[in-house]
Write an enzyme that holds these catalytic residues in place. Sequence first.
Site, short mmCIF file in Angstrom:
data_model
loop_
_atom_site.label_atom_id
_atom_site.label_comp_id
_atom_site.label_asym_id
_atom_site.label_seq_id
_atom_site.Cartn_x
_atom_site.Cartn_y
_atom_site.Cartn_z
N THR A 10 0.83 -1.22 0.00
CA THR A 10 0.00 0.00 0.00
C THR A 10 0.86 1.26 0.00
O THR A 10 0.71 2.13 -0.86
CB THR A 10 -0.92 0.00 1.23
OG1 THR A 10 -1.73 -1.18 1.18
CG2 THR A 10 -1.82 1.22 1.23
N VAL A 11 1.78 1.36 0.97
CA VAL A 11 2.59 2.58 1.06
C VAL A 11 3.52 2.69 -0.12
O VAL A 11 3.65 3.76 -0.75
CB VAL A 11 3.37 2.61 2.40
CG1 VAL A 11 4.24 3.87 2.47
CG2 VAL A 11 2.40 2.57 3.58
N VAL A 115 4.98 7.22 12.41
CA VAL A 115 4.02 7.66 13.43
C VAL A 115 3.12 8.73 12.83
O VAL A 115 3.60 9.72 12.29
CB VAL A 115 4.74 8.24 14.68
CG1 VAL A 115 3.71 8.61 15.75
CG2 VAL A 115 5.76 7.27 15.23
N GLY A 117 0.92 8.54 10.26
CA GLY A 117 0.58 8.48 8.85
C GLY A 117 1.12 9.66 8.07
O GLY A 117 2.33 9.76 7.85
N ASP A 184 0.21 -1.24 18.86
CA ASP A 184 0.61 -0.32 17.80
C ASP A 184 0.80 1.09 18.37
O ASP A 184 1.79 1.76 18.08
CB ASP A 184 -0.47 -0.33 16.71
CG ASP A 184 -0.21 0.69 15.62
OD1 ASP A 184 0.61 0.40 14.73
OD2 ASP A 184 -0.81 1.78 15.67
N LYS A 188 4.33 3.47 18.65
CA LYS A 188 4.44 4.86 18.18
C LYS A 188 4.78 5.80 19.33
O LYS A 188 5.51 6.78 19.15
CB LYS A 188 3.14 5.28 17.51
CG LYS A 188 2.84 4.50 16.22
CD LYS A 188 1.41 4.75 15.76
CE LYS A 188 1.11 4.05 14.44
NZ LYS A 188 -0.35 4.05 14.14
#
Lengths: 364, 364
Positions: A10-11, A115, A117, A184, A188
């Site tokens: 995706t990224v 961290v 997005g 998660d 972060k």
Amino acid sequence: MRVGLLGFGTVGSHFYELVRGRQDVQVKTVLSRRPRTGVDARVTANVQDILQDPEIGIVVEVMGGLHPAYEYVCAAMRAGKHVVTANKLLMCDKYGELVSLAASCGVCLRCTAAVGGGIPWLTSLAGAAQVDTLTAVEGILNGTTNYILSAMTRRGIGFSEALQEAQALGYAEADPAADVDGLDARRKLSLSADMAFGVILREEEVPCLGIGHITQGDIAAARDRGQVYKLVASAARREGRVSAYVCPALFAASTPEANLEGTGNLITLYGERLGRQSFLGAGAGGWPTGANVLRDCLAVNGGCESFYASAMVPQAVDNTAAEGKWLFRVNGAYTTKRESVAEAFSDYARCLKEDPCAFMAQMR
Amino acid sequence: MRVGLLGFGTVGSHFYELVRGRQDVQVKTVLSRRPRTGVDARVTANVQDILQDPEIGIVVEVMGGLHPAYEYVCAAMRAGKHVVTANKLLMCDKYGELVSLAASCGVCLRCTAAVGGGIPWLTSLAGAAQVDTLTAVEGILNGTTNYILSAMTRRGIGFSEALQEAQALGYAEADPAADVDGLDARRKLSLSADMAFGVILREEEVPCLGIGHITQGDIAAARDRGQVYKLVASAARREGRVSAYVCPALFAASTPEANLEGTGNLITLYGERLGRQSFLGAGAGGWPTGANVLRDCLAVNGGCESFYASAMVPQAVDNTAAEGKWLFRVNGAYTTKRESVAEAFSDYARCLKEDPCAFMAQMR
């Protein structure tokens, strides 16, 4: 600057699209096990085609996972290449080692997309830490749990239904444990605290409570008091001690936190002189995250040759002096207590023996 | 890097304190008409002592006002010195000229502290504009009016009393017109829009309505509908047109805007791919503003050699296609209307002829 792109999920694919047509940053080679059609770059399954290519100045790592990302990133830096990564697992687990290696290799290491997005959080945090003494970082750092809690709060649906919805929309993983259990967010938070305070925290020392025990009844009772539940990750430094924890928290309905909808993130720093600064935006998604990866590449292009922070002293998490007010639900009955974070998490462990569905939240 | 500091008022003296003891940035000379005690730097009333000093690499301009700040900044750049300024009047009035001059002199020009006090807004905005197509910038850009509106809303006091309170606390100037009439917000909006869209707007083309006509009755009526008034500055680009205006706006009580207290700023950008990103923090004050000046100096130290944006095409403000829903109060009676920004401001001008106390707000 020519880029070698490790990973085309995706990224990676969104980063590739963002870069397409640019002159300043160009993807020369993509590492992918599968062939990729429509990609105007060399596609290879052999990482050496990137690591040994002298034309490639930046390695962008968006494979995720610890291995082989760790080995590839280290090899890239040793080959004199700058590294941009979105991999919070890697950065959190190998923080000190990777930062040291970047310094000794004289290359830039950046991880802004790890961290928040697309939010320029780590860059803003690092900038603030350079001009002020930071006292705390905290926020809503996980979009999936925020989506679930928002849906439960606004539409009155149950936890399981909200989770299924998040999974159907692609927000939650098939195995949602890392999100739901707060791991998660903890990762972060650790990374943010490391940069804010110039320390290295051990992630596993940060006590962590997720949202799995919140019921519709808890949410309705909070609503009656004008409050909203959010999953918050919080770290503070006071008199040389660093506290850190992840826990559901109750916010007054009028706060920005209470009104953060969907998969958004809201992250806050406190500085002795800057006061409070908060950053809101999309905490995940291919476009925002890819955009932050690109921003890091542009920083390298602009001459950046180091990590965000230089100081990093290993530091034990110490929650004995950080006070809070806490809400406990045991066997259906609510009680509140003012005590330290350490005491609250101990109390909660005892509560769980009495009632496996027991719940705790911090009252803000 | 040695700094020549032009001005030693609130921002200048706080910047000086922030820098004291640092190795990377040091104030060598301070321009001040008055002698300054306790200052560990040369104090001079002659600007040539700074402009002609080859040791000084950065000129920090925090004098405020258009003249002689403009002449000094131009002379500094021509002498090959980087310039950091907090002067929004200067940057807004001479935008194109100063940006061009910086480029032709090959020096860095930065003005992060000119908008949003200590918030890293302009740096984040410039970063976003480099990786995405921005469609809008807007926000609560003036702390004084936010303080006044918050006090009127939360504590039920009248406009004059709230203004006097703001003046007593040092938030509002003795002549509060620039704040109250929205001119300060308009200036910050123009500068933000210039960078976001790569244009040069003429500040005076941006229609501007302040908060002077808001009454306790307006605020109470809004409260009954669950809404809150804020002074908002807004600019958007759509199909090549740039709209821009400053106007009171009604926000639902659950929005982050509605809950911004005191002298805070809340500024938002919208990108095609980044979505919405918002930045909250102290919009004024010596420490936050001084910290942003220092951050700009560190960016110069880090190798920054240009302005935030390179594109700048003069563009006329065009509010004919930007639609909104508007609330008018004329002779005590409220009406609402959906129409373009241009039409709303024309209508309001007509209303004022009928009722000199007429009021208009955008309904969000």
